[in-house]
Motif scaffolding. Structure first.
Motif, PDB file in Angstrom:
ATOM      1  N   PRO A 134      24.053 -12.485  10.355  1.00  0.00           N
ATOM      2  CA  PRO A 134      23.062 -12.096   9.343  1.00  0.00           C
ATOM      3  C   PRO A 134      21.842 -11.452   9.980  1.00  0.00           C
ATOM      4  N   LEU A 135      21.186 -10.615   9.227  1.00  0.00           N
ATOM      5  CA  LEU A 135      19.923 -10.001   9.676  1.00  0.00           C
ATOM      6  C   LEU A 135      18.791 -10.941   9.296  1.00  0.00           C
ATOM      7  N   ARG A 136      18.481 -11.829  10.198  1.00  0.00           N
ATOM      8  CA  ARG A 136      17.567 -12.920   9.882  1.00  0.00           C
ATOM      9  C   ARG A 136      16.173 -12.409   9.541  1.00  0.00           C
ATOM     10  N   ARG A 137      15.693 -11.422  10.283  1.00  0.00           N
ATOM     11  CA  ARG A 137      14.341 -10.924  10.021  1.00  0.00           C
ATOM     12  C   ARG A 137      14.267 -10.206   8.674  1.00  0.00           C
ATOM     13  N   VAL A 138      15.320  -9.520   8.301  1.00  0.00           N
ATOM     14  CA  VAL A 138      15.337  -8.846   7.002  1.00  0.00           C
ATOM     15  C   VAL A 138      15.324  -9.878   5.872  1.00  0.00           C
ATOM     16  N   ALA A 139      16.148 -10.923   6.008  1.00  0.00           N
ATOM     17  CA  ALA A 139      16.182 -11.974   4.996  1.00  0.00           C
ATOM     18  C   ALA A 139      14.830 -12.694   4.901  1.00  0.00           C
ATOM     19  N   ALA A 140      14.221 -12.941   6.049  1.00  0.00           N
ATOM     20  CA  ALA A 140      12.921 -13.622   6.041  1.00  0.00           C
ATOM     21  C   ALA A 140      11.836 -12.738   5.434  1.00  0.00           C
ATOM     22  N   SER A 141      11.915 -11.425   5.676  1.00  0.00           N
ATOM     23  CA  SER A 141      10.949 -10.510   5.055  1.00  0.00           C
ATOM     24  C   SER A 141      11.095 -10.532   3.538  1.00  0.00           C
ATOM     25  N   GLY A 142      12.332 -10.594   3.063  1.00  0.00           N
ATOM     26  CA  GLY A 142      12.539 -10.766   1.625  1.00  0.00           C
ATOM     27  C   GLY A 142      11.937 -12.061   1.129  1.00  0.00           C
ATOM     28  N   GLY A 143      12.032 -13.126   1.933  1.00  0.00           N
ATOM     29  CA  GLY A 143      11.415 -14.400   1.552  1.00  0.00           C
ATOM     30  C   GLY A 143       9.912 -14.297   1.418  1.00  0.00           C
ATOM     31  N   VAL A 144       9.278 -13.515   2.288  1.00  0.00           N
ATOM     32  CA  VAL A 144       7.818 -13.323   2.186  1.00  0.00           C
ATOM     33  C   VAL A 144       7.463 -12.680   0.852  1.00  0.00           C
ATOM     34  N   LEU A 145       8.223 -11.670   0.461  1.00  0.00           N
ATOM     35  CA  LEU A 145       7.947 -10.996  -0.810  1.00  0.00           C
ATOM     36  C   LEU A 145       8.199 -11.926  -1.997  1.00  0.00           C
ATOM     37  N   VAL A 146       9.254 -12.737  -1.929  1.00  0.00           N
ATOM     38  CA  VAL A 146       9.554 -13.646  -3.036  1.00  0.00           C
ATOM     39  C   VAL A 146       8.465 -14.718  -3.164  1.00  0.00           C
ATOM     40  N   VAL A 147       8.011 -15.261  -2.034  1.00  0.00           N
ATOM     41  CA  VAL A 147       6.920 -16.250  -2.081  1.00  0.00           C
ATOM     42  C   VAL A 147       5.663 -15.622  -2.654  1.00  0.00           C
ATOM     43  N   THR A 148       5.343 -14.406  -2.202  1.00  0.00           N
ATOM     44  CA  THR A 148       4.160 -13.706  -2.736  1.00  0.00           C
ATOM     45  C   THR A 148       4.293 -13.498  -4.238  1.00  0.00           C
ATOM     46  N   ALA A 149       5.484 -13.124  -4.689  1.00  0.00           N
ATOM     47  CA  ALA A 149       5.714 -12.938  -6.122  1.00  0.00           C
ATOM     48  C   ALA A 149       5.498 -14.238  -6.879  1.00  0.00           C
ATOM     49  N   GLY A 150       6.018 -15.345  -6.345  1.00  0.00           N
ATOM     50  CA  GLY A 150       5.823 -16.634  -7.004  1.00  0.00           C
ATOM     51  C   GLY A 150       4.368 -17.038  -7.081  1.00  0.00           C
ATOM     52  N   LEU A 151       3.613 -16.781  -6.015  1.00  0.00           N
ATOM     53  CA  LEU A 151       2.185 -17.128  -6.026  1.00  0.00           C
ATOM     54  C   LEU A 151       1.410 -16.264  -7.015  1.00  0.00           C
ATOM     55  N   LEU A 152       1.779 -14.988  -7.122  1.00  0.00           N
ATOM     56  CA  LEU A 152       1.104 -14.115  -8.081  1.00  0.00           C
ATOM     57  C   LEU A 152       1.367 -14.573  -9.521  1.00  0.00           C
ATOM     58  N   SER A 153       2.612 -14.900  -9.824  1.00  0.00           N
ATOM     59  CA  SER A 153       2.910 -15.353 -11.188  1.00  0.00           C
ATOM     60  C   SER A 153       2.271 -16.708 -11.471  1.00  0.00           C
ATOM     61  N   LEU A 154       2.217 -17.582 -10.474  1.00  0.00           N
ATOM     62  CA  LEU A 154       1.523 -18.868 -10.659  1.00  0.00           C
ATOM     63  C   LEU A 154       0.041 -18.650 -10.935  1.00  0.00           C
ATOM     64  N   THR A 155      -0.555 -17.687 -10.236  1.00  0.00           N
ATOM     65  CA  THR A 155      -1.967 -17.376 -10.475  1.00  0.00           C
ATOM     66  C   THR A 155      -2.179 -16.875 -11.897  1.00  0.00           C
ATOM     67  N   GLY A 156      -1.314 -15.954 -12.335  1.00  0.00           N
ATOM     68  CA  GLY A 156      -1.434 -15.454 -13.702  1.00  0.00           C
ATOM     69  C   GLY A 156      -1.244 -16.545 -14.740  1.00  0.00           C
ATOM     70  N   LEU A 157      -0.270 -17.411 -14.524  1.00  0.00           N
ATOM     71  CA  LEU A 157      -0.040 -18.513 -15.464  1.00  0.00           C
ATOM     72  C   LEU A 157      -1.211 -19.475 -15.482  1.00  0.00           C
ATOM     73  N   GLY A 158      -1.793 -19.716 -14.323  1.00  0.00           N
ATOM     74  CA  GLY A 158      -2.955 -20.601 -14.275  1.00  0.00           C
ATOM     75  C   GLY A 158      -4.147 -20.027 -15.029  1.00  0.00           C
ATOM     76  N   ILE A 159      -4.382 -18.726 -14.863  1.00  0.00           N
ATOM     77  CA  ILE A 159      -5.482 -18.078 -15.588  1.00  0.00           C
ATOM     78  C   ILE A 159      -5.255 -18.155 -17.091  1.00  0.00           C
ATOM     79  N   TYR A 160      -4.037 -17.871 -17.512  1.00  0.00           N
ATOM     80  CA  TYR A 160      -3.737 -17.893 -18.949  1.00  0.00           C
ATOM     81  C   TYR A 160      -3.861 -19.305 -19.514  1.00  0.00           C
ATOM     82  N   THR A 161      -3.323 -20.289 -18.799  1.00  0.00           N
ATOM     83  CA  THR A 161      -3.375 -21.664 -19.289  1.00  0.00           C
ATOM     84  C   THR A 161      -4.813 -22.168 -19.365  1.00  0.00           C
TER      85      THR A 161
END
Length: 251
Positions: A134-161
């Motif tokens: 497996p291309l470990r660095r590529v998979a991990a880079s995808g993980g960085v983007l997914v974590v960032t996406a989750g934090l952004l949506s959590l921030t938006g949900l927190g503001i709305y709530t």
């Protein structure tokens, strides 16, 4: 044969689930909802819905109380007569649409969906279940983007709530008005879908981040000072094992 690391499997499963849930929350108009009792004067006749003829009002003397259910999402609002099929939806408009906090949440959720989609594509390329390495660095880079996406949506949900009962409301007039008297707003189902999806995104992305960690290569029993991998043919004791699970050639 290579065995896909459990962290990669966890990430490649949780990240798409989180994306689907956040997307579902984004397009559905149930981020907040509230009931309003609208008194309608009349001679005692009930409002009825469709051909079924089910009464949807509550008679109080000569005045009928009509129960309305109002729900708002990020891009759509709906109004429904309780216990009936009468429902009308329309794009958000007015003070609610112009509220800077609503616009901020819209931007955060859209950015989250975009980043999560790219992260999942990178993770799929990096995991490469159809090959031995497996291309470990590529998979991990995808993980960085997914974590960032989750934090952004959590921030938006927190503001709305946090501002749920104040979004689109003129402070000088309060929540209630003549059109929707005694309207109390509460969190609705789409908001919970968003929270769950965001948490799954963070968990899935975090699991993919473990791909940055290289597995420890075994040591050749005959030469303890030399660490080798099965792909290197310098150690007969290791190369003779066919069930060895190793994910990187370079140690």
């Amino acid at each position: 044969m290579m065995q896909t690391p459990a962290s990669m499997v966890m990430g490649i499963v949780f990240a798409p689930l989180g994306l689907v849930l956040v997307f579902t929350a984004a397009i559905t108009p149930q981020w907040r909802e509230g009931q309003a009792r609208l008194n309608i004067g009349g001679s005692g006749s009930f409002l009825r819905s469709g051909a079924k003829g089910q009464g949807v009002g509550v008679r109080s003397g000569s005045v009928e109380a009509l129960l309305l259910l109002r729900s708002d999402g990020l891009w759509e609002s709906c109004l429904q007569v309780e216990q009936s099929e009468l429902k009308q939806c329309w794009p958000v408009a007015g003070p609610y649409q112009r509220d800077a906090r609503v616009q901020l949440v819209q931007g955060l959720v859209l950015t989250s969906l975009f980043l999560c989609g790219i992260g999942i594509v990178l993770a799929c390329i990096g995991v490469r279940c159809w090959t031995d390495l497996p291309l470990r660095r590529v998979a991990a880079s995808g993980g960085v983007l997914v974590v960032t996406a989750g934090l952004l949506s959590l921030t938006g949900l927190g503001i709305y709530t946090h501002n749920l009962r104040r979004l689109g409301v003129d402070p000088s007039q309060g929540i209630n008005n003549a059109k929707f008297p005694q309207l109390s707003l509460n969190p609705a189902g789409s908001l919970y879908f968003g929270w769950l999806g965001s948490c799954l995104q963070v968990l899935g992305g975090g699991a993919l981040l473990f791909s940055f960690k290289r597995p420890r290569c075994p040591t050749c029993p005959s030469r303890q000072e030399q660490a080798v991998c099965p792909a290197c043919h310098s150690c007969p004791e290791i190369t003779s094992k066919t069930d060895m699970d190793v994910y990187e050639v370079s140690c």
